[in-house]
Design a protein around this motif. Structure first.
Motif, short mmCIF file in Angstrom:
data_model
loop_
_atom_site.label_atom_id
_atom_site.label_comp_id
_atom_site.label_asym_id
_atom_site.label_seq_id
_atom_site.Cartn_x
_atom_site.Cartn_y
_atom_site.Cartn_z
N LYS A 46 4.34 -3.75 0.86
CA LYS A 46 3.80 -4.27 1.89
C LYS A 46 2.49 -3.32 2.18
O LYS A 46 1.65 -4.07 2.80
N TYR A 47 2.37 -2.22 2.10
CA TYR A 47 1.31 -1.20 1.99
C TYR A 47 0.42 -0.94 0.70
O TYR A 47 -0.94 -0.71 1.06
N ALA A 48 1.25 -0.74 -0.23
CA ALA A 48 0.54 -0.14 -1.34
C ALA A 48 -0.58 -1.19 -2.23
O ALA A 48 -1.07 -0.75 -2.85
N ARG A 49 -0.16 -2.51 -1.89
CA ARG A 49 -0.89 -3.50 -2.53
C ARG A 49 -0.22 -4.36 -3.75
O ARG A 49 0.58 -5.20 -3.32
N LEU A 118 -3.12 2.04 -3.05
CA LEU A 118 -3.18 3.25 -2.13
C LEU A 118 -1.82 3.61 -1.60
O LEU A 118 -1.38 2.56 -0.48
N LEU A 119 -1.27 4.48 -1.79
CA LEU A 119 0.24 4.89 -1.44
C LEU A 119 0.04 5.67 -0.03
O LEU A 119 0.21 6.86 0.10
N ILE A 120 -0.19 4.78 0.94
CA ILE A 120 0.01 5.28 2.34
C ILE A 120 0.88 4.32 3.16
O ILE A 120 0.80 3.19 3.13
N VAL A 127 2.29 8.86 0.70
CA VAL A 127 3.43 8.76 -0.04
C VAL A 127 3.16 8.90 -1.44
O VAL A 127 3.17 7.90 -2.12
N PRO A 128 3.00 10.17 -2.14
CA PRO A 128 2.84 10.34 -3.58
C PRO A 128 4.17 9.95 -4.22
O PRO A 128 5.26 9.95 -3.99
N GLY A 129 3.58 9.29 -5.27
CA GLY A 129 5.03 8.90 -6.44
C GLY A 129 4.95 9.60 -7.66
O GLY A 129 3.54 9.86 -8.19
N ASN A 130 5.69 9.74 -8.31
CA ASN A 130 5.98 10.47 -9.59
C ASN A 130 5.76 9.37 -10.80
O ASN A 130 6.47 8.43 -10.72
N VAL A 131 4.59 9.45 -11.46
CA VAL A 131 4.40 8.34 -12.64
C VAL A 131 5.21 9.01 -13.63
O VAL A 131 4.95 9.81 -14.09
#
Length: 167
Positions: A46-49, A118-120, A127-131
């Motif tokens: 919904k937010y990250a795209r 963009l992870l917000i 909201v950082p994610g582990n790649v």
């Protein structure tokens, strides 16, 4: 030895092959492998795209922050850990949101299929994610199916992650 995953949108009959980034994210890769096979209802970000994801019970091994990003690129696979309270807000639109609130820890396994992510989150901020992996084949077809999840709907679609069998 390079390890691979198979990521599948079951109803749409499309899958992609991803390489685990074991050198950059060894703890996260180990946690993912511990959780496999995994999958469930697919959701579109919904937010990250340009993101699809599924929510799974936490496998028990928490990797912590590792190889993090807030701007994932097409083909990135990310791990996010949330508490049930993080996902219990009715505005997120999860059916059975009460079930999430009861869980102490939930893992979001995400696939990013396009640019400009963009992870917000409006409630939580960054909201950082582990790649932990990257799609190495099938991204174009998989991205088209992800776009169809966005436009055609996610209901009834399953996103699964499994170890890829090698010859």
């Amino acid at each position: 030895m390079t390890q691979h995953l198979r990521i599948t949108l079951t109803s749409r009959g499309v899958s992609a092959r991803a390489r685990l980034l074991t050198e950059a994210a060894p703890r996260t890769c180990a946690a993912v492998l511990q959780a496999l096979p995994a999958g469930g209802q697919v959701y579109h970000g919904k937010y990250a795209r340009n993101e699809i994801y599924t929510l799974i019970p936490h496998p028990g091994s928490e990797p912590g922050a590792e190889n993090t990003t807030i701007t994932p690129i097409p083909g990135d696979l990310c791990w996010f850990t949330f508490t049930g309270d993080d996902l219990g807000n009715p505005a997120y639109g999860y059916e059975g949101g009460e079930q999430h609130r009861e869980m102490r820890s939930i893992v979001d396994l995400a696939v990013f299929y396009g640019r400009n992510n963009l992870l917000i989150n409006g409630d939580q901020g960054w909201v950082p994610g582990n790649v932990y992996g990257t799609i190495v084949s099938g991204l174009e077809e998989f991205a088209a199916a992800c776009q169809d999840v966005w436009m055609g709907g996610a209901r009834g679609e399953t996103l699964t992650f499994s170890r890829e069998e090698t010859g």
